[in-house]
Each structure stands twice: as structure tokens, then as C-alpha cells.
Write an enzyme that holds these catalytic residues in place. Structure first.
Site, mmCIF file in Angstrom:
data_model
loop_
_atom_site.group_PDB
_atom_site.id
_atom_site.type_symbol
_atom_site.label_atom_id
_atom_site.label_comp_id
_atom_site.label_asym_id
_atom_site.label_seq_id
_atom_site.Cartn_x
_atom_site.Cartn_y
_atom_site.Cartn_z
ATOM 1 N N LYS A 13 38.787 54.633 80.499
ATOM 2 C CA LYS A 13 37.906 54.063 79.459
ATOM 3 C C LYS A 13 37.389 55.141 78.513
ATOM 4 O O LYS A 13 37.455 55.013 77.296
ATOM 5 C CB LYS A 13 36.661 53.385 80.079
ATOM 6 C CG LYS A 13 36.935 52.247 81.009
ATOM 7 C CD LYS A 13 35.645 51.586 81.462
ATOM 8 C CE LYS A 13 34.714 52.463 82.290
ATOM 9 N NZ LYS A 13 35.198 52.736 83.647
ATOM 10 N N ARG A 86 28.252 46.016 83.079
ATOM 11 C CA ARG A 86 28.846 46.124 84.412
ATOM 12 C C ARG A 86 28.432 44.972 85.308
ATOM 13 O O ARG A 86 28.903 44.889 86.443
ATOM 14 C CB ARG A 86 28.405 47.443 85.064
ATOM 15 C CG ARG A 86 29.364 48.593 84.774
ATOM 16 C CD ARG A 86 28.761 49.866 85.311
ATOM 17 N NE ARG A 86 29.723 50.781 85.846
ATOM 18 C CZ ARG A 86 30.045 51.949 85.264
ATOM 19 N NH1 ARG A 86 29.507 52.309 84.130
ATOM 20 N NH2 ARG A 86 30.896 52.751 85.825
ATOM 21 N N ARG A 120 39.615 64.106 88.679
ATOM 22 C CA ARG A 120 38.867 64.105 87.421
ATOM 23 C C ARG A 120 37.886 65.275 87.340
ATOM 24 O O ARG A 120 37.265 65.650 88.321
ATOM 25 C CB ARG A 120 38.099 62.785 87.371
ATOM 26 C CG ARG A 120 37.365 62.529 86.132
ATOM 27 C CD ARG A 120 37.158 61.071 85.987
ATOM 28 N NE ARG A 120 36.067 60.560 86.792
ATOM 29 C CZ ARG A 120 35.626 59.319 86.675
ATOM 30 N NH1 ARG A 120 36.188 58.495 85.825
ATOM 31 N NH2 ARG A 120 34.640 58.904 87.418
ATOM 32 N N ARG A 153 32.324 65.874 88.880
ATOM 33 C CA ARG A 153 31.029 65.187 88.860
ATOM 34 C C ARG A 153 30.471 65.053 90.273
ATOM 35 O O ARG A 153 31.224 64.883 91.222
ATOM 36 C CB ARG A 153 31.224 63.793 88.258
ATOM 37 C CG ARG A 153 31.218 63.815 86.766
ATOM 38 C CD ARG A 153 31.667 62.533 86.161
ATOM 39 N NE ARG A 153 31.213 61.330 86.856
ATOM 40 C CZ ARG A 153 31.445 60.107 86.397
ATOM 41 N NH1 ARG A 153 32.102 59.928 85.272
ATOM 42 N NH2 ARG A 153 31.024 59.056 87.067
ATOM 43 N N ARG A 164 31.275 52.755 94.422
ATOM 44 C CA ARG A 164 31.495 52.355 93.013
ATOM 45 C C ARG A 164 32.626 51.349 92.884
ATOM 46 O O ARG A 164 32.540 50.413 92.102
ATOM 47 C CB ARG A 164 31.786 53.598 92.164
ATOM 48 C CG ARG A 164 30.497 54.253 91.708
ATOM 49 C CD ARG A 164 30.648 55.734 91.567
ATOM 50 N NE ARG A 164 31.529 56.098 90.491
ATOM 51 C CZ ARG A 164 32.174 57.270 90.438
ATOM 52 N NH1 ARG A 164 32.009 58.153 91.407
ATOM 53 N NH2 ARG A 164 32.920 57.557 89.424
HETATM 54 P P1 AMP Z 1 30.493 56.259 84.854
HETATM 55 O O1 AMP Z 1 30.348 57.570 84.165
HETATM 56 O O2 AMP Z 1 30.820 55.140 83.903
HETATM 57 O O3 AMP Z 1 31.446 56.297 86.034
HETATM 58 O O4 AMP Z 1 29.052 55.902 85.456
HETATM 59 C C1 AMP Z 1 28.450 56.735 86.418
HETATM 60 C C2 AMP Z 1 27.317 56.008 87.104
HETATM 61 O O5 AMP Z 1 26.281 55.691 86.158
HETATM 62 C C3 AMP Z 1 27.686 54.673 87.756
HETATM 63 O O6 AMP Z 1 28.277 54.839 89.036
HETATM 64 C C4 AMP Z 1 26.300 54.012 87.825
HETATM 65 O O7 AMP Z 1 25.535 54.585 88.871
HETATM 66 C C5 AMP Z 1 25.668 54.451 86.508
HETATM 67 N N1 AMP Z 1 25.964 53.483 85.431
HETATM 68 C C6 AMP Z 1 26.808 53.672 84.375
HETATM 69 N N2 AMP Z 1 26.843 52.581 83.589
HETATM 70 C C7 AMP Z 1 25.994 51.670 84.175
HETATM 71 C C8 AMP Z 1 25.612 50.335 83.853
HETATM 72 N N3 AMP Z 1 26.112 49.680 82.785
HETATM 73 N N4 AMP Z 1 24.737 49.714 84.683
HETATM 74 C C9 AMP Z 1 24.220 50.341 85.762
HETATM 75 N N5 AMP Z 1 24.551 51.592 86.125
HETATM 76 C C10 AMP Z 1 25.439 52.257 85.348
#
Ligand code: AMP
Length: 208
Positions: A13, A86, A120, A153, A164
Site C-alpha cells: 500500500k 481499517r 521490510r 519497525r 495484525r
Molecule cells: P501500518 O504502518 O499501516 O502497518 O500501521 C501500523 C500500526 O498503526 C497498526 O498495526 C495499528 O496499530 C496502527 N494503525 C494504523 N492505522 C490504523 C487505523 N486506521 N486504525 C487503528 N490503528 C491503526
């Protein structure tokens, strides 16, 4: 154009959103990066979000909605939104308050997603994304764009990855079904070279 990119973690994404930003200049709103930025700046919101992120849990909706609203309201010439919505509460909020022109669904199986997430890396300074399998930095550990340190990360560990993926199947699948019912979702096989996917996206948006 107001565009959303949805997909399981590791589906690319962020990479596809960044390519669209480079080509068309739309701001890339990445929910995960917005939250990590608050954590790095030790804000109150960041302190609360950190606990959820490290465990792979979703951050509470009230915090996420506050953050996304400020970004979307500032993006008056369009945006590429990645990592939001989400769950159904976030999706309802988005559809009730903003016009969405296209939803890109990046489809990928869990096994490939886990393999990609484990490889990653990202820049700790400018957040540029890398993947040690498909897109490594030219010099090991150093960001091509800004020279910052390229790291894994905190939440890309096996336990948090498992949670996740569970959250994705429990909550985000429902978001995808609703976008499909509304007829605004365009599905793409995410297990293809990134420039092939990029081309399919711009053809779908009729911008080729
Ligand atoms: P990502 O970088 O998209 O993998 O997001 C990392 C983490 O941020 C996720 O595992 C969630 O803990 C939090 N997060 C990101 N986007 C959202 C969202 N729309 N709603 C709730 N938590 C989020």
C-alpha cells in the site's frame, strides 16, 4: 482525486501510494506514519498509541479519527489515503464526510504477506520504505533518499505480525466487503512487480 489504498500488511500500500504521490503530486496520507510521528515526538496521542501499535492492536477510533480529519481537511486538491479505514466505524466516518473517487484493493495471501513483512525495513528519518527482498537500499542500512538509518519497525516482530493479520481478517475484511458492495473497489493481485501494479492503478484511474 480522492483515492484509498486498502490491503493486508505487506501488500505494498505504502509503496503504491508513494508512487502516485510522485507522479501526480497528491499528498500521501499514511495512518501508520502519522501515528509513528506522534510516538517519535512524544505527544500525548503518541504515548497512548504506542502501546497498541507495539502489540499489533488497532489504535482507538477517537484518536485515529482526530488525526485523519486534520489531514483530509487540509488535502483540498485530493489525497491518497493508506492504512485507513481499517474497521467499519472508520469506513462509515469516511464515507459520510468525504467523497471517495476510487478504492484500490491490493490482494495478497497471508503467507506471502508474512514473508514480505519480515523483509521490510524503513528509514527512521524520512519513512521511505524498503524491502530486503525486492527493494533494498543501495548501501546496507542507509536511506537512498536522505541518508537516514534504515531499520526494522518495532511492530514487525512475529507476535505483533500475527495479531495484525488477525485484525485484518476480523475487521478490515468487512471494510473491503462494503466497498465492494458499493461498487467502488478495484481489485489488483499484489503478488506482481510493483511497477506492473502501479501501471494497473493508473490505467484504472484513467490517467495513463
Ligand atoms: P501500518 O504502518 O499501516 O502497518 O500501521 C501500523 C500500526 O498503526 C497498526 O498495526 C495499528 O496499530 C496502527 N494503525 C494504523 N492505522 C490504523 C487505523 N486506521 N486504525 C487503528 N490503528 C491503526
Amino acid at each position: 482525486m480522492n483515492i484509498i489504498i486498502v490491503g493486508i500488511q505487506g501488500s505494498g500500500k505504502g509503496t503504491q501510494a508513494a508512487l502516485l504521490r510522485e507522479k501526480f503530486g497528491w499528498p500521501h496520507i499514511n495512518m501508520g506514519n502519522l501515528l509513528r510521528d506522534h510516538i517519535n515526538r512524544h505527544t500525548e496521542l503518541g504515548e497512548t498509541a504506542q502501546h497498541y501499535i507495539e502489540q499489533g492492536q488497532l489504535v482507538p477510533d477517537n484518536l485515529v479519527l482526530k488525526l485523519v480529519t486534520a489531514e483530509l481537511d487540509a488535502a483540498t486538491d485530493g489525497f491518497v489515503l493508506d492504512g485507513f479505514p481499517r474497521n467499519l466505524v472508520q469506513e462509515r466516518y469516511l464515507l459520510d464526510n468525504y467523497t471517495i473517487d476510487a478504492v484500490i484493493l491490493l490482494e495478497l495471501d497471508d503467507e506471502t504477506a508474512v514473508r514480505r513483512i519480515s523483509a521490510r525495513r524503513h528509514c527512521s528519518v524520512c519513512h521511505a520504505d524498503y524491502n530486503m527482498l525486492s527493494n533494498p537500499p543501495e548501501k546496507d542500512g542507509v536511506c537512498d533518499s536522505c541518508g537516514g538509518e534504515v531499520v526494522m519497525r518495532n511492530d514487525d516482530n512475529p507476535d505483533a505480525i500475527r495479531v495484525r493479520l488477525e485484525k485484518f481478517h476480523q475487521k478490515t475484511r468487512k471494510v473491503i466487503e462494503l466497498f465492494k458492495e458499493r461498487g467502488i473497489a478495484f481489485e489488483i493481485d499484489a503478488d506482481q512487480p510493483l511497477m506492473v501494479i502501479h501501471q494497473q492503478i493508473i490505467e484504472h484511474l484513467d490517467l495513463a
